[in-house]
Design a protein around this motif. Structure first.
Motif, mmCIF file in Angstrom:
data_model
loop_
_atom_site.group_PDB
_atom_site.id
_atom_site.type_symbol
_atom_site.label_atom_id
_atom_site.label_comp_id
_atom_site.label_asym_id
_atom_site.label_seq_id
_atom_site.Cartn_x
_atom_site.Cartn_y
_atom_site.Cartn_z
ATOM 1 N N LEU A 145 -5.667 -1.685 -8.056
ATOM 2 C CA LEU A 145 -4.330 -1.705 -7.485
ATOM 3 C C LEU A 145 -4.345 -2.324 -6.096
ATOM 4 O O LEU A 145 -5.237 -2.058 -5.299
ATOM 5 N N LYS A 147 -1.323 -4.163 -3.124
ATOM 6 C CA LYS A 147 0.005 -4.686 -2.809
ATOM 7 C C LYS A 147 -0.074 -6.063 -2.156
ATOM 8 O O LYS A 147 0.942 -6.631 -1.764
ATOM 9 N N PRO A 214 1.623 -5.568 -11.211
ATOM 10 C CA PRO A 214 2.169 -4.248 -10.887
ATOM 11 C C PRO A 214 2.016 -3.899 -9.401
ATOM 12 O O PRO A 214 0.917 -3.637 -8.917
ATOM 13 N N HIS A 216 4.180 -1.462 -7.886
ATOM 14 C CA HIS A 216 4.716 -0.128 -7.611
ATOM 15 C C HIS A 216 4.550 0.741 -8.854
ATOM 16 O O HIS A 216 4.363 0.236 -9.968
ATOM 17 N N GLU A 217 4.623 2.050 -8.676
ATOM 18 C CA GLU A 217 4.318 2.987 -9.761
ATOM 19 C C GLU A 217 5.263 2.869 -10.950
ATOM 20 O O GLU A 217 4.897 3.213 -12.073
ATOM 21 N N GLY A 218 6.467 2.382 -10.724
ATOM 22 C CA GLY A 218 7.407 2.269 -11.811
ATOM 23 C C GLY A 218 7.170 1.074 -12.720
ATOM 24 O O GLY A 218 7.817 0.949 -13.758
ATOM 25 N N HIS A 219 6.237 0.205 -12.349
ATOM 26 C CA HIS A 219 5.967 -0.991 -13.147
ATOM 27 C C HIS A 219 5.235 -0.604 -14.430
ATOM 28 O O HIS A 219 4.346 0.247 -14.422
ATOM 29 N N TYR A 222 1.387 -0.568 -14.144
ATOM 30 C CA TYR A 222 0.764 0.113 -12.999
ATOM 31 C C TYR A 222 -0.280 1.133 -13.468
ATOM 32 O O TYR A 222 -1.418 1.152 -12.979
ATOM 33 N N ALA A 223 0.104 1.981 -14.429
ATOM 34 C CA ALA A 223 -0.818 3.016 -14.901
ATOM 35 C C ALA A 223 -2.040 2.401 -15.567
ATOM 36 O O ALA A 223 -3.163 2.902 -15.418
ATOM 37 N N ARG A 226 -4.358 1.140 -12.900
ATOM 38 C CA ARG A 226 -5.025 2.286 -12.268
ATOM 39 C C ARG A 226 -6.185 2.766 -13.138
ATOM 40 O O ARG A 226 -7.265 3.094 -12.626
ATOM 41 N N GLU A 227 -5.995 2.785 -14.445
ATOM 42 C CA GLU A 227 -7.084 3.153 -15.359
ATOM 43 C C GLU A 227 -8.238 2.159 -15.266
ATOM 44 O O GLU A 227 -9.413 2.541 -15.304
#
Length: 301
Positions: A145, A147, A214, A216-219, A222-223, A226-227
């Motif tokens: 992740l 930005k 991704p 932001h978390e809402g993308h 994103y998850a 992160r994995e």
């Protein structure tokens, strides 16, 4: 379909990319084109956006000569693979596509060479099956992740406007053929990199890769990213090489240094004068650095 397209490549592009075409019909319904050259330990090479398997053509030739089997897919929407409008253009799907190819080919062990989006995709695959990974080569990429995004890319992530610029005006693949290198590409090479992306329809994945970054978390991705980042810990004991163009405007030295933090035992080769397309700028010196690294433990399996 993609085999037919391969025969339609311009003659000078075919000289650069003289490989046989192979296809796999994926569960998603799309057909993936891939290169499968040579014999020996398997090296899977994953490209990013807006390139395709053509980007790895010289490395394939070098590795094949050194006794490796080279598997180089075109992600769906890219290169000589299908370019559907209704495909699920997400990181999760792309990881699953590569896993499906690996299973179809019956590959139990492999090394990875990854560039740009190929880093997140490949590290996602490796994190899911770390016991299968032999070695990892990272080329100006990311798999965590962040930005950090250049303004010129952030500006074309905007809905409607971004799709128009990328698909109608070729405002991503076209400029990348100049901006991603510090040494101008030969005409045949530039033509080869851009050939699959000549129309609105052809650029569907170019837009969707940008859309899928991704931030932001809402993308939706994103998850998944992160994995992928969490999975890097499972790879820390593998032989890892970073080969980096320090003049990359996108995957800058910040990304190199983040990888070094994840993989402090990794080998690092930084080229101060080279850009994002490190295999083009670096030429044979870079190709041979990668071959030497992968050859160090070729006989381990």
């Amino acid at each position: 379909m993609s085999v037919a397209r391969a025969t339609q490549l311009p003659a000078d592009v075919r000289l650069e990319y003289p490989f046989a075409s192979h296809e796999l019909s994926l569960r998603s319904g799309a057909t993936m084109h891939y290169v499968d050259e040579g014999a020996g330990p398997v090296v899977i090479m994953l490209h990013g956006n807006p390139t395709w398997s053509f980007y790895y053509r010289n490395l394939v030739k070098e590795l094949q000569a050194a006794g490796f089997r080279c598997i180089v897919p075109d992600h769906i929407g890219c290169g000589l693979s299908d370019k559907p409008e209704d495909y699920n253009y997400t990181l999760k799907q792309r990881i699953e596509d590569i896993e499906e190819l690996i299973d179809y080919l019956g590959i139990e062990h492999f090394s990875l060479v990854v560039h740009d989006w190929g880093g997140a995709i490949g590290c996602g695959v490796a994190g899911r099956r770390p016991e299968a990974l032999d070695q990892l080569v990272l080329l100006n990429t990311g798999a965590f992740l962040s930005k950090r995004i250049p303004f010129r890319i952030a500006a074309i992530k905007l809905p409607v406007w971004g799709e128009f610029v990328i698909r109608a005006l070729n405002g991503f693949a076209g400029p990348a053929a100049t901006m991603a290198v510090k040494t101008p590409l030969k005409p045949a090479v530039k033509r080869g990199i851009l050939w699959p992306y000549r129309s609105w329809r052809d650029r569907v994945a170019v837009w969707n890769f940008v859309k899928d970054i991704p931030l932001h978390e809402g993308h939706p991705s994103y998850a998944t990213l992160r994995e992928v980042e969490l999975g890097l810990a499972k790879l820390a004991d593998k032989p890892i090489q970073l080969v980096w163009g320090a003049r990359d405007f996108c995957f800058s030295m910040h990304f190199h240094d983040r990888f070094r933090a994840f993989f402090p035992q990794s080998e690092s080769q930084v080229y101060p004068k080279h850009g994002h397309y490190i295999l083009e700028d670096g030429g044979r010196e870079v190709w041979q650095q990668i071959v030497a690294f992968l050859s160090d433990s070729k006989g381990a399996r």
